[in-house]
Design a protein around this motif. Structure first.
Motif, short mmCIF file in Angstrom:
data_model
loop_
_atom_site.label_atom_id
_atom_site.label_comp_id
_atom_site.label_asym_id
_atom_site.label_seq_id
_atom_site.Cartn_x
_atom_site.Cartn_y
_atom_site.Cartn_z
N LYS A 81 18.65 1.23 12.64
CA LYS A 81 18.66 -0.08 11.96
C LYS A 81 17.99 -0.18 10.46
CE LYS A 81 20.37 -3.11 15.58
NZ LYS A 81 20.17 -4.43 16.43
N THR A 82 16.44 0.15 10.56
CA THR A 82 15.82 -0.19 9.54
C THR A 82 15.03 1.17 8.99
OG1 THR A 82 14.05 -1.18 10.36
CG2 THR A 82 15.87 -2.53 9.74
N ILE A 83 14.57 1.43 7.68
CA ILE A 83 13.53 2.40 7.38
C ILE A 83 12.22 2.02 8.10
CG2 ILE A 83 12.26 2.76 5.42
CD1 ILE A 83 14.69 4.38 5.24
N GLY A 84 12.00 0.70 8.36
CA GLY A 84 10.74 0.33 8.99
C GLY A 84 10.72 0.90 10.51
N LYS A 88 7.77 3.55 11.65
CA LYS A 88 7.28 3.18 13.01
C LYS A 88 7.26 4.41 13.79
CE LYS A 88 6.81 -0.41 16.43
NZ LYS A 88 7.23 -1.72 16.86
N LYS A 89 8.45 5.12 13.97
CA LYS A 89 8.70 6.00 14.73
C LYS A 89 7.75 7.39 14.37
CE LYS A 89 10.94 6.77 17.85
NZ LYS A 89 10.34 6.96 19.38
N SER A 90 7.92 7.74 12.89
CA SER A 90 7.24 8.73 12.50
C SER A 90 5.58 8.47 12.68
CB SER A 90 7.20 8.69 10.98
OG SER A 90 6.51 9.82 10.25
N ARG A 91 5.22 7.28 12.77
CA ARG A 91 3.71 7.13 13.03
C ARG A 91 3.48 7.67 14.44
NH1 ARG A 91 0.79 3.88 9.95
NH2 ARG A 91 1.44 5.53 8.49
N ALA A 92 4.36 7.16 15.24
CA ALA A 92 4.27 7.19 16.87
C ALA A 92 4.37 8.79 17.15
CB ALA A 92 5.38 6.71 17.69
N ILE A 93 5.21 9.51 16.45
CA ILE A 93 5.52 11.14 16.84
C ILE A 93 4.28 11.74 16.46
CG2 ILE A 93 6.70 13.00 15.89
CD1 ILE A 93 9.19 11.41 15.84
N SER A 94 3.67 11.54 15.01
CA SER A 94 2.38 11.72 14.53
C SER A 94 1.29 11.60 15.52
CB SER A 94 2.10 11.15 13.35
OG SER A 94 0.94 11.78 12.60
N LYS A 95 1.05 10.83 16.39
CA LYS A 95 -0.06 10.44 17.06
C LYS A 95 0.31 11.33 18.54
CE LYS A 95 -1.22 5.68 16.23
NZ LYS A 95 -1.10 4.45 16.44
N LEU A 127 5.66 14.78 7.10
CA LEU A 127 6.85 13.90 7.39
C LEU A 127 6.41 12.19 7.43
CD1 LEU A 127 9.84 13.27 8.36
CD2 LEU A 127 8.88 13.31 10.64
N ASP A 128 5.28 12.11 8.16
CA ASP A 128 4.87 10.49 8.23
C ASP A 128 4.13 10.29 6.81
OD1 ASP A 128 3.86 8.23 9.63
OD2 ASP A 128 2.01 8.88 9.45
N LEU A 129 3.72 11.10 5.97
CA LEU A 129 3.26 10.68 4.64
C LEU A 129 4.46 10.28 3.94
CD1 LEU A 129 0.68 10.71 2.60
CD2 LEU A 129 1.44 13.02 2.04
N PHE A 130 5.42 11.28 3.67
CA PHE A 130 6.43 10.92 2.81
C PHE A 130 7.29 9.74 3.23
CE2 PHE A 130 6.34 15.73 1.89
CZ PHE A 130 6.04 15.67 0.53
N ILE A 131 7.58 9.61 4.33
CA ILE A 131 8.40 8.47 4.90
C ILE A 131 7.62 7.10 4.65
CG2 ILE A 131 7.81 8.21 7.19
CD1 ILE A 131 11.01 7.98 7.64
N HIS A 132 6.33 7.14 4.35
CA HIS A 132 5.55 5.72 3.98
C HIS A 132 5.25 5.76 2.51
CE1 HIS A 132 4.64 5.75 8.28
NE2 HIS A 132 4.69 4.55 8.17
N LEU A 133 5.64 6.40 1.71
CA LEU A 133 5.61 6.17 0.19
C LEU A 133 6.59 5.09 -0.28
CD1 LEU A 133 5.89 10.10 -1.17
CD2 LEU A 133 3.79 8.60 -0.61
N ASN A 134 6.38 4.37 -1.20
CA ASN A 134 7.05 3.48 -1.90
C ASN A 134 8.35 3.94 -2.14
OD1 ASN A 134 5.09 1.57 -1.52
ND2 ASN A 134 4.14 1.70 -3.67
N VAL A 141 12.36 14.34 3.53
CA VAL A 141 12.18 13.74 4.80
C VAL A 141 13.08 14.57 5.72
CG1 VAL A 141 12.49 11.93 6.43
CG2 VAL A 141 11.17 11.33 4.21
N VAL A 142 14.43 14.73 5.14
CA VAL A 142 15.42 15.39 6.14
C VAL A 142 14.95 16.94 6.20
CG1 VAL A 142 17.68 16.27 6.04
CG2 VAL A 142 17.06 13.85 5.43
N PHE A 143 14.41 17.42 5.05
CA PHE A 143 13.83 18.85 5.05
C PHE A 143 13.05 19.11 6.00
CE2 PHE A 143 10.75 21.99 3.44
CZ PHE A 143 11.72 23.15 3.44
#
Length: 202
Positions: A81-84, A88-95, A127-134, A141-143
């Motif tokens: 549904k959302t970029i948010g 959130k998923k990217s942060r969880a994967i990183s942890k 990935l987590d860094l790029f997806i959290h940019l403004n 991200v896809v790459f």
């Protein structure tokens, strides 16, 4: 009278400029929403992780490694549904990826596995860094998702090699020979170092 006409003209001008500003703002908002929709669609399309083991034997060995199982489960759940949700998923994967350094099964606790885990973690953090940019660079991200998949395959193949190699029976005396090759087990020299100033006898 002139004062009233001037005031009336000023009022009409203010109303017209406000209306123009509102229209401009609405057009900019619509344009921004369209951009975000394109970014979301690209990320949604490219967000596919390999979450299946490539070898049954390795899978059996990894069943006791809780951190690995949790990491694989985390990348297998695709956000919606959302970029948010993707952020959130990217942060969880990183942890979960960071936790892969813990409790590595003894047969896989080797430099070649640790180095691959380290590379995997680095790419997941990127990935987590790029997806959290403004302004999210959706192409990057896809790459990175594709790069993470490559690292996962590389890590699992290395695990498979270790499992396959362990099945090959060792020849008689091979274990002793391998111990002799291990430089960390070498006996340190107890002889004192040579003094360069000592006269030589010829």
């Amino acid at each position: 009278m002139k004062y009233k006409i001037s005031l009336l003209l000023l009022l009409f001008t203010a109303m017209y400029s406000c209306q123009n500003a509102d229209e401009k703002r609405r057009a900019e908002n619509a344009k921004e929403a369209k951009k975000k929709e394109v970014i979301f669609n690209n990320i949604n399309k490219g967000w596919t992780f390999i979450d299946e083991p490539i070898n049954e034997i390795s899978e059996q060995k990894l069943n006791s490694w809780t951190e690995w199982l949790e990491f694989i489960k985390e990348i297998g759940d695709k956000p919606r549904k959302t970029i948010g949700a993707f952020q959130k998923k990217s942060r969880a994967i990183s942890k979960k990826a960071m936790a892969l350094n813990n409790n590595i099964p003894p047969e896989f606790n080797l430099p070649q596995i640790r180095s691959r885990i380290s590379i995997l973690i680095t790419k997941i953090k990127m990935l987590d860094l790029f997806i959290h940019l403004n302004k999210i660079p959706d192409d990057k991200v896809v790459f990175l998702v594709q790069e993470i998949n490559k690292e996962l395959i590389s890590l699992e193949r290395q695990m498979d090699k270790i499992v396959e190699k362990a099945k090959i029976p060792k020849e008689e005396g091979e274990a002793d020979f391998l111990k002799m090759l291990d430089t960390t087990r070498a006996i340190p020299s107890s002889a004192p170092p040579l003094d360069q100033n000592t006269p030589k006898i010829e």
